[in-house]
Design a protein around this motif. Structure first.
Motif, PDB file in Angstrom:
ATOM      1  N   THR A  76     -10.175 -16.936  35.995  1.00 18.42           N
ATOM      2  CA  THR A  76      -9.372 -18.112  36.352  1.00 18.42           C
ATOM      3  C   THR A  76     -10.135 -18.925  37.381  1.00 18.42           C
ATOM      4  O   THR A  76     -11.031 -18.407  38.051  1.00 18.42           O
ATOM      5  CB  THR A  76      -8.035 -17.694  36.993  1.00 18.42           C
ATOM      6  OG1 THR A  76      -8.319 -16.927  38.157  1.00 18.42           O
ATOM      7  CG2 THR A  76      -7.176 -16.888  36.051  1.00 18.42           C
ATOM      8  N   LEU A  77      -9.796 -20.177  37.520  1.00 15.35           N
ATOM      9  CA  LEU A  77     -10.400 -21.012  38.563  1.00 15.35           C
ATOM     10  C   LEU A  77      -9.348 -21.790  39.349  1.00 15.35           C
ATOM     11  O   LEU A  77      -9.330 -21.760  40.567  1.00 15.35           O
ATOM     12  CB  LEU A  77     -11.384 -22.019  37.948  1.00 15.35           C
ATOM     13  CG  LEU A  77     -12.856 -21.626  37.932  1.00 15.35           C
ATOM     14  CD1 LEU A  77     -13.682 -22.815  37.462  1.00 15.35           C
ATOM     15  CD2 LEU A  77     -13.356 -21.145  39.289  1.00 15.35           C
ATOM     16  N   CYS A  78      -8.475 -22.479  38.641  1.00 16.25           N
ATOM     17  CA  CYS A  78      -7.495 -23.286  39.363  1.00 16.25           C
ATOM     18  C   CYS A  78      -6.268 -22.464  39.739  1.00 16.25           C
ATOM     19  O   CYS A  78      -5.415 -22.913  40.480  1.00 16.25           O
ATOM     20  CB  CYS A  78      -7.077 -24.512  38.551  1.00 16.25           C
ATOM     21  SG  CYS A  78      -6.078 -24.117  37.103  1.00 16.25           S
ATOM     22  N   HIS A  79      -6.200 -21.234  39.228  1.00 18.60           N
ATOM     23  CA  HIS A  79      -5.022 -20.408  39.487  1.00 18.60           C
ATOM     24  C   HIS A  79      -5.103 -19.742  40.858  1.00 18.60           C
ATOM     25  O   HIS A  79      -6.175 -19.346  41.298  1.00 18.60           O
ATOM     26  CB  HIS A  79      -4.922 -19.332  38.402  1.00 18.60           C
ATOM     27  CG  HIS A  79      -3.813 -18.369  38.649  1.00 18.60           C
ATOM     28  ND1 HIS A  79      -2.502 -18.716  38.463  1.00 18.60           N
ATOM     29  CD2 HIS A  79      -3.818 -17.089  39.079  1.00 18.60           C
ATOM     30  CE1 HIS A  79      -1.737 -17.675  38.768  1.00 18.60           C
ATOM     31  NE2 HIS A  79      -2.510 -16.683  39.146  1.00 18.60           N
TER      32      HIS A  79
ATOM     33  N   GLY B 195      -2.235 -24.425  35.350  1.00 17.04           N
ATOM     34  CA  GLY B 195      -2.881 -24.605  34.049  1.00 17.04           C
ATOM     35  C   GLY B 195      -3.729 -25.854  33.962  1.00 17.04           C
ATOM     36  O   GLY B 195      -3.679 -26.565  32.963  1.00 17.04           O
ATOM     37  N   GLY B 196      -4.520 -26.122  34.972  1.00 20.61           N
ATOM     38  CA  GLY B 196      -5.266 -27.377  34.999  1.00 20.61           C
ATOM     39  C   GLY B 196      -6.693 -27.289  34.497  1.00 20.61           C
ATOM     40  O   GLY B 196      -7.189 -28.204  33.846  1.00 20.61           O
ATOM     41  N   CYS B 197      -7.406 -26.193  34.739  1.00 19.55           N
ATOM     42  CA  CYS B 197      -8.848 -26.175  34.495  1.00 19.55           C
ATOM     43  C   CYS B 197      -9.209 -25.628  33.108  1.00 19.55           C
ATOM     44  O   CYS B 197     -10.322 -25.801  32.650  1.00 19.55           O
ATOM     45  CB  CYS B 197      -9.558 -25.364  35.567  1.00 19.55           C
ATOM     46  SG  CYS B 197      -9.307 -23.585  35.410  1.00 19.55           S
ATOM     47  N   ARG B 198      -8.310 -24.932  32.458  1.00 17.17           N
ATOM     48  CA  ARG B 198      -8.486 -24.350  31.127  1.00 17.17           C
ATOM     49  C   ARG B 198      -9.471 -23.172  31.094  1.00 17.17           C
ATOM     50  O   ARG B 198      -9.832 -22.701  30.030  1.00 17.17           O
ATOM     51  CB  ARG B 198      -8.925 -25.385  30.073  1.00 17.17           C
ATOM     52  CG  ARG B 198      -8.345 -26.747  30.212  1.00 17.17           C
ATOM     53  CD  ARG B 198      -7.008 -27.001  29.600  1.00 17.17           C
ATOM     54  NE  ARG B 198      -6.711 -26.453  28.291  1.00 17.17           N
ATOM     55  CZ  ARG B 198      -5.457 -26.213  27.888  1.00 17.17           C
ATOM     56  NH1 ARG B 198      -4.446 -26.440  28.709  1.00 17.17           N
ATOM     57  NH2 ARG B 198      -5.227 -25.749  26.689  1.00 17.17           N
ATOM     58  N   MET B 199      -9.917 -22.688  32.232  1.00 20.30           N
ATOM     59  CA  MET B 199     -10.872 -21.580  32.222  1.00 20.30           C
ATOM     60  C   MET B 199     -10.250 -20.318  31.634  1.00 20.30           C
ATOM     61  O   MET B 199     -10.943 -19.483  31.063  1.00 20.30           O
ATOM     62  CB  MET B 199     -11.347 -21.311  33.662  1.00 20.30           C
ATOM     63  CG  MET B 199     -12.408 -20.245  33.798  1.00 20.30           C
ATOM     64  SD  MET B 199     -13.877 -20.599  32.815  1.00 20.30           S
ATOM     65  CE  MET B 199     -14.605 -21.950  33.735  1.00 20.30           C
ATOM     66  N   CYS B 200      -8.952 -20.175  31.753  1.00 14.85           N
ATOM     67  CA  CYS B 200      -8.305 -18.912  31.409  1.00 14.85           C
ATOM     68  C   CYS B 200      -7.711 -18.930  30.002  1.00 14.85           C
ATOM     69  O   CYS B 200      -6.892 -18.082  29.687  1.00 14.85           O
ATOM     70  CB  CYS B 200      -7.210 -18.627  32.418  1.00 14.85           C
ATOM     71  SG  CYS B 200      -5.904 -19.857  32.304  1.00 14.85           S
TER      72      CYS B 200
ATOM     73  N   PRO C 224      -3.389 -21.572  28.292  1.00 17.77           N
ATOM     74  CA  PRO C 224      -3.836 -21.059  29.602  1.00 17.77           C
ATOM     75  C   PRO C 224      -3.050 -19.813  30.007  1.00 17.77           C
ATOM     76  O   PRO C 224      -1.822 -19.867  30.118  1.00 17.77           O
ATOM     77  CB  PRO C 224      -3.560 -22.220  30.556  1.00 17.77           C
ATOM     78  CG  PRO C 224      -2.503 -23.033  29.890  1.00 17.77           C
ATOM     79  CD  PRO C 224      -2.642 -22.828  28.405  1.00 17.77           C
TER      80      PRO C 224
ATOM     81  N   CYS D 190      -2.858 -18.415  32.767  1.00 15.36           N
ATOM     82  CA  CYS D 190      -2.301 -18.478  34.123  1.00 15.36           C
ATOM     83  C   CYS D 190      -0.984 -19.230  34.149  1.00 15.36           C
ATOM     84  O   CYS D 190      -0.309 -19.247  35.172  1.00 15.36           O
ATOM     85  CB  CYS D 190      -3.280 -19.138  35.081  1.00 15.36           C
ATOM     86  SG  CYS D 190      -3.449 -20.903  34.779  1.00 15.36           S
TER      87      CYS D 190
HETATM   88  S1  FES Z   1      -7.052 -20.873  35.772  1.00 18.33           S
HETATM   89 FE1  FES Z   1      -7.125 -22.984  35.483  1.00 18.33          FE
HETATM   90  S2  FES Z   1      -5.914 -23.206  33.707  1.00 18.33           S
HETATM   91 FE2  FES Z   1      -5.695 -21.142  34.159  1.00 18.33          FE
END
Ligand code: FES
Ligand code: SF4
Ligand code: SF4
Ligand code: SF4
Lengths: 516, 350
Positions: B32-35, B43-48, B60, B62
Motif C-alpha cells: 500500500t502507499l496512500c493507506h 483508495g487513491g494511489c491504486r498500489m494495492c 483497491p 485498502c
Molecule cells: S494504498 Fe493507495 S489505493 Fe490502496
C-alpha cells in the motif's frame, strides 16, 4: 469536558475526543473560555470562573426533578444520597443562570443528555481543581456521576486528566505528607511498622507539612531548610513575591535540577546538577494509572548525575543505612513490595507495555476501570457529599474590575525552563501575552499585540494583549509560563481549606495601557 | 465471520473488515502507499489493487470490505500493474531522501524490482521553503498520496495543509500559501509521521539529515504531560545526541500520535545551559563549581545543622512530577528515614 482545555493541555488525548465526536459522540464543553474543543461541541456552557458548583448542582436539580437518576445504582452502590437531594433542590436552573451566566435551558438539556446516555464520561483538569473550592467542585462532579450510575465501565466515570507527566506517580510513590507509598496512611502504626521493618529505623509519626504549610512555614520560622528537587516555587507558586521573601528566611536550601532557576540562583546554598528523562531508567504513571517504563537514551552532560544516585548519596552523607540500589529496578522492587496495589508490576512485565494499577500479583492483568464492579471504597459504596457554593475569594470591584484566570498553553510546560529553550517552538509563542475580549480592549483603547500592564493587589506585569472572543467581557486569561512576566505575581495564595491547592483560576485585576 | 477465497484458498474475515487487513492476517501482504491505519479508507494511489471475480476492474484492497463469497486474486495481472505504477511514480521522484526518513516507495521499488525507466523532463518542482524551524517539505519527493492532508483533516481536524494545483504543478502546501506558523498548525508533526516518502520531514538543529536507519531508537515515556505517550528517542550513536522523536502506531495510549512537545521539545536535553557541575555558595555570596564530594558534604552539614538547631520538623522536601516513581520514592524515604520528617510534598500535587 469541564475545566479542561484538552487540545492544549493533553493534545494527544484530545485526538481521542476528536475521533469520538467524528464517530458520533456528543461533546459538551463547560469552560469560561471559548477553547478549541468548543468548535466540535454540541454546546458550550460558558460559565463564569468559580461558579462550577452552581452549574453542577443545577444539573442535578434537573435530573432529580425529572426523575432521570439511576435509582438501582443509588440504592445498591451508594450512601447519603438524601443529603445531596436536599441541597441540590435549592439550586434551580433559573437561579443558576443568574450566577453562572449559562442559560437555564442549556443546563437542563445537558443534564438530560448526560443522565440518559449510558456511555457518558466526565473529564476535568486544573480548571476545576485550582480554586479555593477545588475539592467542592470534585465532590459535586462525583455526586453527578454517582446519581446517574456512570461508573465502572467503558466510556464513563470521572476522569482527572493529570497535568504533568508523573503527577499520578508522584502521589502514588508517597511524596506526600499524609501517605506513605501506595496511599498507606502515616497515621496507622501498623503501616509505619511495616515500612520501618523494611527500611530499618522508625518512620516518624508526627504529621508532615503540606506544600502550602511549608510555604507559610518559611515566614513563621517552622521551616528552616528546604530540599527542592525539580521544583521552582519562585515561579510556579501563587503570590510569588511572598514566596521569594520566605525563601530568603531559610537557613539552608538545596536545589537539584537541570538548570539554574529563579529560586536556586538567588537562594540555594548547594545546587546538584540532575538528569532529564532521557538520561535515566525508571517509570512514570500516566493519567490512566498506567505505569510506563522510562529508559536511558543518552548520558547526563558533564558531571551531572541521575537523581536516584544523588538522593542515595545524600542519604549516605546523612548517615542513613540504605541498600546499594544498583539500578532503578531495585528501587521499584522495594516500592512494589511495600505497596500491595503495585505488587504485581515488575520491569519484566512492563517491557512489553504499561500496566494500569491496581495490579496485586503476577497473574493480575491490571485494572482499566477502578470502580468496577463497585465503587472502590472499603464498604463498596460511593459516598454522596452535599456541596454548597462558595463564591471565589476575590471578587472584582471598581479598582480591580476584571477577573483574571490562568492556565497553560500548548507550546510550553509549566515554568518552561525546558520549552523556552526550544527555538522551533518559540517561533509560535515567545512574548508573554494575555487574552482579552474585544469589548474590554476597545474600552481601554488596546489594539491586538499592544503591550499592557496587568495589576492586582499583589503585583503587576506587562504582556501583549491578544484580543479575541475566547474570553468574554470582564474576563482576562494568562498563561503561567513566562519568567519575565510571572502571572503568579498577581494571583493570591488563599487555597482550598482541605488540601491547600491555591486558587490560581480567579483573581481580580485591572489592565492599563502602557504608553508607547 | 465472512468466508471468502484468497488466491485460490479459503479464507475468513470479520464483518466489514478491509481486504488489506484480512489478507495480512492470512499472511498475504498487499503493498500500500496512500493507506494508513490511522486514516479512513481512501483508495487513491491504486498500489494495492487486486482482482475480484465479477468486478469490472481491479479493486483497491485498502478501501474494499470483504463480502461473503468474494473471490480475490492478489497475484494475477495486478502484480505487473503494481510494478508499472511504481515505475511511473519513480519517474517523478527526484529526491528519495530529503530528511533521512524511511521511504516506503523506494522500499517497494526494491521489493518489486522496479526502476525508473526515465526521468520526466518536467519532473523538477519549484522548491518549498518555510520559515518554521521544525518541519520541511520537498516537492521533488512528494507522490501526492494525500496522507498528510488527510491526517490534518481526520486526526488533528485542522485545516493547516492542502493539496493545491493540478498535474505537474500539484503540491502540498500550508493552506492559503502561508507558512505553517501562520496557519492553524499546532506543529504536532503528525502529518510528517504519516508521509510515506519523507517528503515531509523534520528539520534538524544539528546533525542534519542523519538517516533514520542509522539512529538508535530507545523507547520511553514522554516527560511533558499525563497522557504518557510512548515514543522512541532516536539517538545518533556518533554524538550521543537525540536527533528526533518518533512513535509507532501500536504504542498503547497514543497509537503513534504525538504533540509538539513530545515530538519536538527534546533539544533542552542538550542545551548549553544545563548544569554540569555541582555548585556551592561561597563566602562571597556567589555560586561556585565544586566536586560532588564537597557539595554533598556541604549539603549534609547544612541539613544536619538545621536539625541540630531546630529539629527534624524544620526540614522540608519538595519532590517533582517530572521525576520517576523510583526517584520520588527515594526522596520520601530520604525525608522520612534519612531525616525523620513527613514533610515531603510537591508543587504539582494536583
Ligand atoms: S494504498 Fe493507495 S489505493 Fe490502496
Ligand atoms: S504538524 Fe500537525 S497540526 Fe501542523 S499541519 Fe501537520 S498535522 Fe496539522
Ligand atoms: S507530503 Fe508525503 S504524505 Fe503528503 S502527499 Fe506528499 S508524499 Fe503523501
Ligand atoms: S506527546 Fe504531548 S500529549 Fe503525549 S505525553 Fe507528551 S506532552 Fe502529553
Amino acid at each position: 469536558m469541564i475545566g479542561s482545555n484538552t487540545t492544549e493541555a493533553h493534545p494527544v488525548l484530545a485526538l481521542r475526543i476528536k475521533k469520538a465526536v467524528r464517530n458520533g459522540a456528543t461533546l459538551v464543553v463547560a469552560d469560561p473560555r471559548k477553547i478549541w474543543l468548543t468548535k466540535l461541541a454540541k454546546r458550550h456552557l460558558q460559565l463564569r470562573p468559580g461558579t462550577d458548583v452552581w452549574l453542577l448542582n443545577a444539573m442535578m436539580h434537573t435530573i432529580l426533578t425529572e426523575g432521570l437518576q439511576d435509582e438501582d445504582f443509588i440504592r445498591d452502590h451508594t450512601e447519603d444520597f438524601d443529603a445531596v437531594r436536599e441541597v441540590v433542590m435549592r439550586y434551580t436552573p433559573e437561579e443558576a443562570e443568574k450566577v453562572t451566566g449559562v442559560p437555564a435551558e442549556a443546563i437542563r438539556a445537558t443534564a438530560r443528555e448526560y443522565a440518559s446516555e449510558r456511555h457518558a464520561g466526565i473529564f476535568y483538569t486544573l480548571g476545576i481543581t485550582e480554586h479555593a473550592c477545588g475539592v467542592d467542585n470534585i465532590w459535586s462532579l462525583a455526586n453527578l456521576v454517582l446519581m446517574t450510575g456512570h461508573l465502572g465501565y467503558e466510556s464513563t466515570g470521572l476522569n482527572a486528566l493529570r497535568g504533568q507527566n508523573n503527577v499520578q506517580g508522584l502521589n502514588d510513590s508517597g511524596a506526600n505528607p499524609t501517605y506513605l507509598p501506595g496511599y498507606q496512611s502515616v497515621d496507622d502504626p501498623e503501616i509505619r511498622a511495616k515500612f520501618a521493618s523494611v527500611w530499618g529505623g522508625e518512620v516518624p509519626a508526627t504529621p508532615g507539612y503540606r506544600l502550602d504549610q511549608m510555604i507559610s512555614g518559611l515566614h513563621d520560622g517552622r521551616i528552616k531548610a528546604l530540599y527542592l528537587i525539580g521544583e521552582n516555587p519562585a515561579q510556579t507558586e501563587p503570590n510569588v513575591h511572598h514566596v521569594e521573601e520566605g525563601l530568603g528566611n531559610l537557613e539552608f536550601l538545596i536545589s537539584q535540577d537541570l538548570f539554574l532557576n529563579e529560586t536556586s540562583r538567588d537562594h540555594a546554598n548547594v545546587v546538584f546538577p540532575a538528569s532529564s528523562f532521557a538520561e535515566k531508567d525508571g517509570t512514570f504513571t500516566n493519567t490512566e494509572r498506567r505505569v510506563n517504563l522510562v529508559r536511558t537514551a543518552v548520558p547526563p552532560p558533564g558531571n551531572a548525575r541521575v537523581d536516584r544516585e544523588i538522593v542515595i548519596a545524600m542519604a549516605k552523607a546523612l548517615g542513613a543505612d540504605w541498600p546499594e540500589y544498583p539500578d532503578a529496578e531495585s528501587v521499584w522492587n522495594e516500592l512494589a513490595g511495600l505497596a500491595p496495589n503495585w505488587a504485581g508490576i515488575t520491569y519484566a512485565r512492563l517491557e512489553q507495555e504499561g500496566i494500569q494499577w491496581p495490579c496485586v500479583d503476577s497473574d493480575d492483568p491490571g485494572t482499566p476501570f477502578l470502580h468496577a464492579p463497585r465503587p472502590a471504597r472499603p464498604n463498596g459504596r460511593g459516598k454522596f457529599f452535599p456541596v454548597e457554593w462558595q463564591p471565589p475569594i476575590e471578587q472584582p470591584d471598581s479598582e480591580y474590575p476584571l477577573v483574571l484566570s490562568t492556565g497553560r498553553t500548548l507550546y510550553h510546560y509549566n515554568s518552561a525552563t525546558m520549552t523556552m529553550r526550544e527555538a522551533g517552538i518559540l517561533d509560535k509563542q515567545e512574548d508573554p501575552f494575555f487574552e482579552i475580549s474585544p469589548e474590554d480592549a476597545s474600552n481601554l483603547g488596546l489594539a491586538d499585540g499592544d503591550w499592557a500592564r496587568l495589576v492586582s493587589r499583589r503585583g503587576e506585569l506587562e504582556a501583549r494583549a491578544q484580543i479575541g472572543d475566547r474570553v468574554y467581557p470582564g474576563l482576562v486569561w494568562m498563561a503561567l509560563h513566562f519568567a519575565q512576566a510571572r502571572v503568579n505575581w498577581l494571583t493570591h495564595d488563599v487555597g482550598d481549606p482541605l488540601i491547600g491547592t491555591p486558587e490560581y483560576k480567579v483573581s481580580a485585576v485591572r489592565v492599563e495601557r502602557v504608553p508607547a | 465471520m465472512v468466508e471468502f477465497t484468497l488466491d485460490g484458498r479459503p479464507a475468513t474475515a470479520s464483518e466489514g473488515e478491509l481486504l488489506v487487513h484480512a489478507a495480512a492476517r492470512q499472511g498475504v501482504f498487499i503493498p500500500t502507499l496512500c493507506h494508513d491505519d490511522k486514516l479512513e479508507p481512501y483508495g487513491g494511489c491504486r498500489m494495492c489493487v487486486v482482482d475480484v471475480e465479477g468486478a469490472p476492474r481491479p479493486m483497491p484492497a485498502c478501501a474494499t470490505r470483504v463480502a461473503p463469497g468474494m473471490v480475490v486474486s492478489t497475484n494475477g495481472s495486478t502484480t505487473d500493474f503494481r510494478r508499472t505504477l511504481t515505475e511511473m511514480l519513480l519517474t517523478e521522484h527526484l529526491d528519495p531522501n530529503p530528511g533521512g526518513r524511511p521511504n516506503e516507495l523506494t522500499d517497494l521499488a526494491q521489493e518489486l524490482g522496479a526502476e525508473a525507466p526515465f526521468i520526466l523532463p518536467d519532473a523538477k518542482r519549484e522548491p518549498y521553503e518555510d520559515r518554521n524551524k521544525l518541519m520541511g517539505y520537498e516537492p521533488d519527493s512528494c507522490i501526492l498520496c494525500n496522507r498528510c492532508v488527510r491526517y490534518t483533516q481526520e486526526v488533528m481536524q485542522c485545516s493547516a495543509l492542502s493539496l493545491e494545483g493540478r498535474g505537474g504543478e500539484a503540491r502540498i502546501v500550508p493552506t492559503w500559501g502561508k507558512s505553517w506558523l501562520d496557519t492553524e498548525c499546532e506543529l504536532c508533526g503528525g502529518c510528517l509521521s504519516v508521509c510515506p516518502t519523507g517528503a515531509l520531514h523534520e528539520k534538524f538543529l544539528t546533525g542534519a539529515d542523519v538517516e533514520e536507519s542509522a539512529l538508535t531508537k530507545v523507547k520511553t515515556t514522554c516527560t511533558f504531560c499525563g497522557v504518557g505517550c510512548q515514543l522512541d528517542l532516536n539517538v545518533d550513536p556518533a554524538t550521543d545526541r537525540i536527533v528526533k522523536v518518533t512513535s509507532e502506531p501500536h504504542y498503547v495510549s497514543n497509537e503513534g500520535n504525538l504533540c509538539v512537545k513530545g515530538r519536538f521539545s527534546f533539544n533542552f536535553v542538550h542545551h548549553p545551559d544545563r548544569l554540569t557541575e555541582p555548585l556551592v555558595r561561597g563566602e562571597d555570596g556567589e555560586l561556585h563549581p565544586a566536586t560532588w564530594e564537597q557539595a554533598l558534604q556541604v549539603a549534609a552539614d547544612g541539613i544536619k545543622g538545621v536539625i541540630a538547631r531546630h529539629g527534624t520538623q524544620a526540614v522540608g522536601f519538595l519532590a517533582s512530577a517530572r521525576l520517576t516513581n523510583e526517584e520520588n520514592y527515594l526522596i520520601q524515604k530520604l525525608a522520612r528515614n534519612g531525616v525523620g520528617t513527613n514533610s515531603v510534598h510537591s508543587c504539582e500535587a494536583t
